[in-house]
Write a protein that holds these residues in place. Structure first.
Motif, short mmCIF file in Angstrom:
data_model
loop_
_atom_site.label_atom_id
_atom_site.label_comp_id
_atom_site.label_asym_id
_atom_site.label_seq_id
_atom_site.Cartn_x
_atom_site.Cartn_y
_atom_site.Cartn_z
N ALA A 141 2.07 0.48 -4.41
CA ALA A 141 0.79 1.02 -4.91
C ALA A 141 -0.37 0.05 -4.74
O ALA A 141 -1.52 0.43 -4.97
N ASP A 143 -3.48 -1.83 -3.77
CA ASP A 143 -4.61 -1.44 -2.92
C ASP A 143 -5.69 -2.51 -2.85
O ASP A 143 -6.83 -2.24 -2.48
N SER A 144 -5.34 -3.74 -3.24
CA SER A 144 -6.25 -4.87 -3.11
C SER A 144 -5.43 -6.12 -2.88
O SER A 144 -4.22 -6.15 -3.12
N HIS A 148 -1.74 -7.00 -4.53
CA HIS A 148 -0.65 -7.26 -3.59
C HIS A 148 0.00 -8.60 -3.88
O HIS A 148 1.23 -8.71 -3.94
N LYS A 272 -10.25 -5.36 -7.15
CA LYS A 272 -10.80 -4.00 -7.15
C LYS A 272 -11.68 -3.81 -8.38
O LYS A 272 -11.26 -4.09 -9.51
#
Length: 455
Positions: A141, A143-144, A148, A272
């Motif tokens: 999942a 997304d940055s 990560h 994010k």
């Protein structure tokens, strides 16, 4: 034998790539006898004699027709993700082909995997602990860059190693306390109370920054909510558009143009941020605008960071009054806009309030300073290299800390060993719940049901 163990004897299958037409799809099969099962529908090399980690070209077929040309990858126990025999079938990404192959596998004795069942089997077979298993879902999942890195650190066991170290030290003293209970009538003391006190205090000092890191971890995982608040026409929508580098919000010279909450995300320095442009807060008789203003106040309460945007001394005072109504755990940024139009106003306010950031959203002046400040506000929350991102982990760390406090209170009041042992066991229980050393079927079902099917 429990239900989980019975299910582990079954061959499971699922699509491991996103559904929808694509060039390639991967169907994953795992469990005792899965290689023999796939071998019966595969024409090519004999998969049962194939070496582990080898790829073979051939066809998947029924008795009467070829379904597709495929590549089949063989993984033999224990050298697979699940530590079971596993097979991955790479076929063309047609929905029809995928359905036909899955139907054929099921007709030959497999069943469709439950959400997260492959990862659950990997955990049950000792591939990794529960923290690392949950990190698999977080990694998917992510997304940055920040989310990560955090997920990858947990997957590699960074958090688990710290918890295991804590638990090991505590188990040593727990065993000594339990030994005392066995010799209760002889009034012997195996566990030095001063040493135990030092250990518990040390453990609490280690756990405290982990607990404190949760807000930072949650921000990394879900994005930092930032509300842009101010009076009508101070440039909130222009600022949002500038930050996003697109015309997301309608900008006009008419006060009250934004009547609802507009939200979008951007990545700044790997983090994010969820920016929320709100309706200008003012007194109004317009029903629609009033609803938008109430939503603005709600967004302000939910945000971690509030940007108070203003372009005059009057607006600044209004924002200060709003700021006093917010809870103290929020970060507040005071930003004066339109410095290209009102440079004297900006200079006067900054002289008496040096924390103010000056920008021109229209001309992109000062935007880098603003974004740098946003990033620094988030990074300053990090009290430890190991970051807690999971609410379940956070809850059990709090309960561990409470149980350790009870141990210290017991030592201070001189309670007997059986009460100390009870509180130490409770601490060990909560640490074990995090890593999966102590686990129930209900807990596993709850965790892995949130995974996607095929993982």
């Amino acid at each position: 034998m429990n239900t989980t163990q019975i299910h582990q004897q079954e061959v499971i299958c699922a699509l491991a790539t996103p559904s929808g037409v694509g060039a390639i799809a991967i169907i994953r099969v795992s469990g005792l006898g899965c290689i023999t099962l796939v071998n019966t529908i595969f024409k090519g090399k004999n998969l049962e004699s194939a070496e582990s980690h080898t790829v073979h070209f051939g066809t998947i077929h029924t008795e009467n027709e070829i379904i597709d040309e495929v590549l089949v990858t063989v993984f033999k126990t224990p050298r697979s993700f699940t530590k079971e025999d596993s097979v991955e079938i790479s076929c063309h990404g047609s929905d029809y082909i995928i359905r036909q192959i899955l139907k054929l596998i099921i007709r030959n004795g497999a069943r469709i995997a439950r959400p997260g069942e492959f990862t659950q089997r990997a955990f049950l077979n000792g591939q990794f602990d529960l923290v690392q298993a949950e990190a698999v879902a977080d990694l998917i999942a992510a997304d940055s860059e920040a989310s990560h890195k955090t997920a990858l650190n947990q997957l590699r066991g960074g958090f688990s190693k710290k918890l295991t170290s804590l638990r090991t030290e505590l188990i040593h003293f727990a065993s000594l306390i339990e030994l005392e209970l066995d010799f209760g009538e002889e009034d012997v003391e195996f566990a030095g109370r001063d040493d135990l006190k030092r250990l518990i205090s040390s453990l609490q000092q280690t756990i405290a920054p982990l607990i404190e890191s949760f807000d930072y971890g949650n921000a990394i995982k879900d994005g930092v909510p930032v509300a842009i608040i101010g009076s009508p026409n101070v440039g909130k929508s222009t600022l949002l558009n500038t930050l996003l580098n697109e015309e997301k919000a309608i900008v006009t010279s008419i006060a009250g143009t934004t009547r609802d909450v507009i939200e979008d995300t951007i990545i700044l320095d790997g983090l994010k941020f969820r920016f929320i442009d709100t309706a200008g807060i003012r007194e109004t008789t317009d029903l629609v605008e009033s609803i938008g203003i109430e939503r603005s106040k709600g967004a302000m309460e939910k945000a971690d960071i509030v940007i108070f945007l203003f372009d005059s001394e009057e607006n600044f005072r209004e924002n200060q009054q709003l700021g006093t109504l917010l809870s103290t755990d929020k970060e507040l940024l005071w930003v004066i806009n339109k410095i290209d139009l009102y440079p004297d106003t900006a200079e006067r306010l900054i002289q008496s309030n040096p924390e103010i950031i000056s920008i021109s959203a229209q001309n992109h002046q000062g935007i880098q300073t603003l974004t740098d400040k946003l990033v620094s506000l988030v990074h300053k929350q990090a009290a430890t290299d190991t970051v807690v991102t999971n609410l379940r982990h956070y809850e059990h760390l709090l309960k561990t800390q409470d149980a350790l406090s009870d141990v210290l209170n017991g030592l201070a009041t001189g309670v007997t060993g059986d009460f100390l042992a009870q509180d130490i066991r409770l601490s060990l229980y909560h640490l074990g719940e995090i890593t999966g050393t102590i686990v129930t079927d209900d807990l596993l079902d709850n965790i892995f049901s949130k995974f996607c099917i095929g993982k």
